[in-house]
Design a protein around this motif. Structure first.
Motif, mmCIF file in Angstrom:
data_model
loop_
_atom_site.group_PDB
_atom_site.id
_atom_site.type_symbol
_atom_site.label_atom_id
_atom_site.label_comp_id
_atom_site.label_asym_id
_atom_site.label_seq_id
_atom_site.Cartn_x
_atom_site.Cartn_y
_atom_site.Cartn_z
ATOM 1 N N TRP A 228 6.838 3.156 51.732
ATOM 2 C CA TRP A 228 8.048 3.494 51.249
ATOM 3 C C TRP A 228 9.184 3.040 52.125
ATOM 4 N N PHE B 17 11.507 0.688 50.434
ATOM 5 C CA PHE B 17 12.716 1.300 50.039
ATOM 6 C C PHE B 17 13.454 1.718 51.098
ATOM 7 N N LEU C 3 12.932 3.816 53.583
ATOM 8 C CA LEU C 3 13.004 5.073 54.001
ATOM 9 C C LEU C 3 12.863 5.567 55.184
ATOM 10 N N VAL D 28 16.895 6.854 51.528
ATOM 11 C CA VAL D 28 16.436 5.772 50.913
ATOM 12 C C VAL D 28 17.473 4.621 50.819
ATOM 13 N N PRO E 15 17.419 2.313 46.823
ATOM 14 C CA PRO E 15 16.705 3.063 45.813
ATOM 15 C C PRO E 15 16.550 2.359 44.476
#
Length: 252
Positions: A181, A185, A187, A201, A204
């Motif tokens: 992630w 994204f 993260l 995030v 997203p």
């Protein structure tokens, strides 16, 4: 070698190094700007910032049940294989006709990884903002700043021996997914509680199909977040994932 950030001349809150697990830990409660203040220490020492939450009203401190001896290592796992295995386990535990409505449009077959998102903002700036908003809203009671010596922030859970999801998966498996992630994204691990994880995030999902694909990964990663908070995975995708720059997970 772990560098003591106190020796770097940075603008850090007062704090001290700890061992077993190894981390720098602030002496005072975190303020809305704390996460942002910790970032220079990451560049200078390689230690990654996180807010460590002590919910003393419920006697649920972040370090209550740490276990460094029973953690697998994220290097030993593949994120899609981890998610597929966790998805299969949840499907086996919930084999009934009603569950088909809960997980629609998905079936018991693992749907695969979601495509990477398009960054909407800088990942570190997003993390600092999300941390400040959570602190302002009183959602991180008793939080203290922490700096953890790890190669990447996703590994914070494993390095601390965190067991908040022990009824579902060991933290080495969770860190494997968080690494993916991070890549897809933007993260950042923002806060760690006794049984909850807050992440920011920067990229997203922006459409409902994208949000559904991510929601399937969340469902495998932390079924309690979906099953005990929403009626369906579609509802969760719309309300908890679509366009959201803060994801939160909790394990019963």
């Amino acid at each position: 070698m772990v560098i003591n950030p106190n020796a770097l001349g940075l603008d850090l809150p007062p704090g001290a190094m700890r061992v077993q697990p190894s981390l720098w830990y602030a002496n005072e409660p975190a303020q809305p700007n704390t996460w942002a203040r910790l970032l220079p220490a990451r560049e200078a020492s390689g230690m990654h910032p996180v807010l460590l939450v002590n919910d003393e009203d419920r006697s649920l401190t972040w370090d209550r049940d740490l276990d460094l001896d029973h953690m697998s290592h994220p290097d030993d796992h593949d994120p899609e294989e981890v998610l597929a295995s966790l998805w299969d386990y949840d499907m086996e535990e919930n084999e009934d006709d009603e569950d088909a409505d809960t997980i629609a449009p998905f079936t018991a077959e693992w749907p695969g990884l979601a495509p990477a998102g398009e960054p909407a903002a800088d990942a570190d700036a997003t993390a600092a903002r999300v941390a400040a908003e959570l602190l302002d809203a009183g959602r991180l009671p008793g939080a203290r700043a922490g700096l953890i010596p790890v190669r990447r922030g996703a590994d914070i859970l494993t390095a601390l021996g965190w067991t908040g999801a022990c009824n579902h998966a060991d933290s080495g498996l969770l860190s494997t997914v968080l690494r993916s992630w991070e890549d897809r994204f933007g993260l950042r691990v923002v806060a760690l509680h006794f049984d909850r994880l807050d992440v920011s995030v920067a990229a997203p999902p922006r459409t409902m199909p994208e949000a559904l694909a991510v929601a399937a990964e969340h469902h495998a990663f932390c079924p309690d977040t979906v099953r005990q908070g929403y009626d369906t995975i579609r509802e969760y995708a719309a309300e908890g994932v679509l366009g959201k720059q803060h994801w939160t997970f909790w394990w019963d």
